[in-house]
Structure formats: C-alpha cells, structure tokens
Design an enzyme around this catalytic site. Sequence first.
Site, mmCIF file in Angstrom:
data_model
loop_
_atom_site.group_PDB
_atom_site.id
_atom_site.type_symbol
_atom_site.label_atom_id
_atom_site.label_comp_id
_atom_site.label_asym_id
_atom_site.label_seq_id
_atom_site.Cartn_x
_atom_site.Cartn_y
_atom_site.Cartn_z
ATOM 1 N N LYS A 113 25.715 44.843 -24.845
ATOM 2 C CA LYS A 113 25.222 44.008 -25.717
ATOM 3 C C LYS A 113 25.887 42.679 -25.467
ATOM 4 O O LYS A 113 26.588 42.350 -25.049
ATOM 5 C CB LYS A 113 25.568 44.675 -27.196
ATOM 6 C CG LYS A 113 27.092 44.667 -27.363
ATOM 7 C CD LYS A 113 27.506 45.495 -28.499
ATOM 8 C CE LYS A 113 28.881 45.825 -28.783
ATOM 9 N NZ LYS A 113 29.495 46.500 -30.022
ATOM 10 N N GLU A 134 29.584 34.373 -26.607
ATOM 11 C CA GLU A 134 30.384 33.432 -27.551
ATOM 12 C C GLU A 134 31.645 33.797 -28.177
ATOM 13 O O GLU A 134 32.513 33.048 -28.246
ATOM 14 C CB GLU A 134 29.337 32.950 -28.651
ATOM 15 C CG GLU A 134 28.371 32.093 -28.211
ATOM 16 C CD GLU A 134 27.235 32.026 -29.173
ATOM 17 O OE1 GLU A 134 27.137 30.996 -29.984
ATOM 18 O OE2 GLU A 134 26.133 32.848 -29.388
#
Length: 548
Positions: free
Chosen positions: A501, A505
């Site tokens: 996944k 960031e």
Amino acid sequence: MAHILGLPLGRVRIIQTTTGGAFGGEEDVPSEVAGQAAVLAWKTRRPVKLVYHREEDIRSMSKRHPAHVRYKTGVREDGTLVAVEVEMTYDGGAFGTLSPVVLWRATVHAAGPYRCPNVKVNAYAVATNKVPSGAFRGFGSPQVLFAGESQMDEIASRLGMDPLALRRKNALRTGDVTATGQKLGSSVGLLETLRRAQRESGYRSKRSRWGKDQGALKRGIGVSTIFYGAGLGGLSPYLARAGAFVQVHADGSALYAVGTTEMGQGMRTVLAQIVADELGLRLDQVSAMETDTSRVPDSGPTVASRATMMSGNALRDACAKVRKNFWGVGASLLDVPLHEVLGEEGVLFAGRDRRASVSVEQVAKECIAQRIHLAAQGWFQAPRTSWNPETGQGDAYMVYAWATNVAEVEVDVETGVVHLVRLTAAHDVGRALNPIGVEGQIEGGSLQGAGYALTEDVISEEGVVLNPNFSTYIIPTASDAPDIVPVVVESRFSKGPHGAKGFGEQPLMGVAPAVANAVYHAAGIRVRELPLTPERLKKEMEPSRASE
C-alpha cells in the site's frame, strides 16, 4: 495544455522528461510552468526551455499551507478519549489552487489514529496576499497531526501517564471505526509500529533516565503516532483509476508503460519487480518506457502515495492477459496444464517440484513462431468509497498507512538549540516490495521531516518572501542528519499489489510532533509553533525564568 492552447486532447502529447524529487510541487505547479513554455513554443514554432531561478521559484511557487490549529479534548481519568473538537484555519495564499482538497485531507486526519466516539471538526481555508499554498508532502496532514500529537502528550502529562501508553490505549485496531465512521477491515498495523518503535529505540529505559539533566545540555525522548489515507480518497473518485501496457519481445524481455511518473521515489524499480514477478522474468529483462500520454490512458496524478497501488495493480492486470498466452505456450513445451506452470528468474517450471524447465527466451521464440499475441493493456479502478461530503461520514480512503516515530534530542537551554540525535521510524507499508527502497523512503522522508520540525521557515513581510534562497531558507544536509533507524512493518493490504500500500508521504509527517514532545521531555518547554528555532525556544523559556 489542451485547454491553454485551445486544442483537442487528441492533438496534445506530453512526454515526461527526467524529474527530480517533487514532494508535492508536481501536482499544481507544472500546469503553470509548462503552460508558459507551451504558449511560447506555439507562438514561435520553436522548442522552448523554461528554467526558474531559485529566487523566482521560492517567491512564486506553491508552499505548504501555514495553519493555525486549536484542539479541545475530553478524556477520562484512565486515559480513554471521549471527545475531540478541532478548529483549523489554513492560509491558502493568493490563489485557491488545491486548498479545498488539502483542507479535506486535514479534516479527515484531525482526530488522529485513535478511537474517539465524539469528534467535531471545523476547517477553514482563507485567502491572503502571500505566496500560493498548495501540495507538499503530507498534503495538509502534518500541520494538524503536529497539533494533535502535541495535545496527546499534554494529556498524558496532565494524567500522569506515559505518552506511549496513552497512545497504545486509544490506538485504532482492526474492526474499530474512524472519526468518519469507516470500519477498519485489514492492514491496520498501528499497534505493531508502536511495539517495534518502543523496542528498537529503547524508549522505556531512556524515558525513565532522561529529562532529569541538571546542566545546560538536556536529553529527552518523544513519541508520535500517525496515520495516512493512501490514494486520493473519496473526494476524488473519478481519479481513482490507472492504465498500463506490457509487451513481451522475441528475446523474452518485457517493456512496460504506465501513466504515473517516476520522480525519484523508486516507482520504476518497484513496478519492474511486479512485471518480472508476474511473468517469471529476471529484473534485468524488464524495461520501462518514458511516461507518454500517447501510450497509456490517463491515470490521474502521481500524488497521494498512489503510484505503487494504482499502477502496480494495472500492470498485474496487463501481465495476467499476456501471461495466459506466454505461459500457455510454455505449458505446451513443458507438457503440463497451464495452472501447473510456475515462473521465476527467467525460467518456467513444471509444477512445484520443478520436474522440468524451459527458459523464457525459448518460450518467446516459440510464441513468435506460432504468431502468439504478447502485448496487452491493463486497467485498475479503485473500489468506490462510501464518502458522503454532506455528512462528513463514510469510507474516506480504501486503506491507511500507519506509523510511530520516536525522537531523541539534546536541548541546549542556554542557546535554545535543538539537536535531533536519533529517530526511530516504524512504518506499516502493507508489504515492502523493495525493502531497501522502503528504508530509503523512510530515511529521506524523516530527514525532510527534521527540516520541517527544526529549520525550514518561509519568512514573508507584506506578501514579500524575505528568504528566497538556501542561504536563508535552511534545509538539513547530510551533516545535520540524525541516526535514522527505519523499521518496516508489514500488515498486508489484500487489494494492493502483492499486499503493498502507499506510504511515500508518511515518513515526513510524524517527525515534528515527536521532536517537540522530546524537547518537552528534555527541558519542560512546550513549543506550539514550527519550526522549533532557538529563538522560539528561548521565548518560551522567558516566562518561566521571569517567575523564578
């Protein structure tokens, strides 16, 4: 470009040139810069190269939104969270650009990665005569998470609880419901990141020993836990798709093309791994085509930590179509049914016992002889979320990444200087398809988070940026880097490529609150404004000294 030039989309072709680390600037800025170059090229009928000077870049290009965030939290004596009220005001600068969606992500993450039955969030974006604010790594979340995680430590202090224990008590688990009413199904690795970060950092012993230094140099340790919705989320469902193309050549090598872009995050390597794994090739047999709008369908922007999930799944779809033909010929050469064929490192095998084998080069040669089609497009559409913008309830994202950061600092109370000595960063990434690449993301993002925490500050006066270069806008260098301990936690996501996944960031986002909480543990100084400059620390110390 089509809109700016007044052309049909079919007459515009964009080929990505080599792009360095963008960290958000690739989302809104390219339309402006490329638009200026395109108009000039269209008018002059000549190639145009446009390069901004550093000062021009800093004075005009979008920045992270400055924010004022106010928290009010209700908690029982045993540390159970019962209510959170948040009011946030984000400075959008001179133009709206991405402020609405930045504000939305901040709102979704405002209550933090915790169970809390009562949550109220009021969020505002305001226009000012400053540099426009836009996308920057974390996309609105770092600001609100800094405030929320600082608040969690203040709660722990008021209750006389260990800050890590308070977080563990309230941490979201599988089956829990988020503040938006989303029930968490799988890939909820927050507790494991807490456990691993505590162990790898030696948190417990350092917490008990530090914070009691008598001299000017004081040591402290602080923690933060955060979460991050991977992908664009329920606010932009029409962008939640991606296209890909795969072709196997006559020598058994493969070429792939995707709509997302490489800009230093390692996407090409990870996607090449996926193609190699799906087709049984060696990694050196897989090549990537430059991102080209004439080669694959529009895949939406390369933002929101979505490239591996979206393009990875699109490539798997394309590879499945190619593999049916490619491995079908291999099955005939091996004299086994197709479902018994396995592929690895450029060789196809008959069954798990590998009783027979054939190279992919041989298979490709036979495919050409039989005129078998070995190219396919792939497509992935993310599952629809149930987000309701009217109520603020529903599934905001299809999955979340989770993290715990433990920061160790030294604070010189005479000068106000904070030295980040060590950072333990534990991240649940679903599955690390490229562990070295994942650790690199953690290390790079953590150092960027240290800059956000300690040094980086755009100073403006009456709308004019006063520090438009790297001699006055201070970013951390290699010599400023703490000892970063990346900890990879794998809680697989069933809808991601091989369980992966997005999390790119996230490494920046939890560093600043962990550092601020460590500073408080070291010196008893609570700084509520970033960055934690010596001037701000000295200012916070003045009232206490006056009272002495």
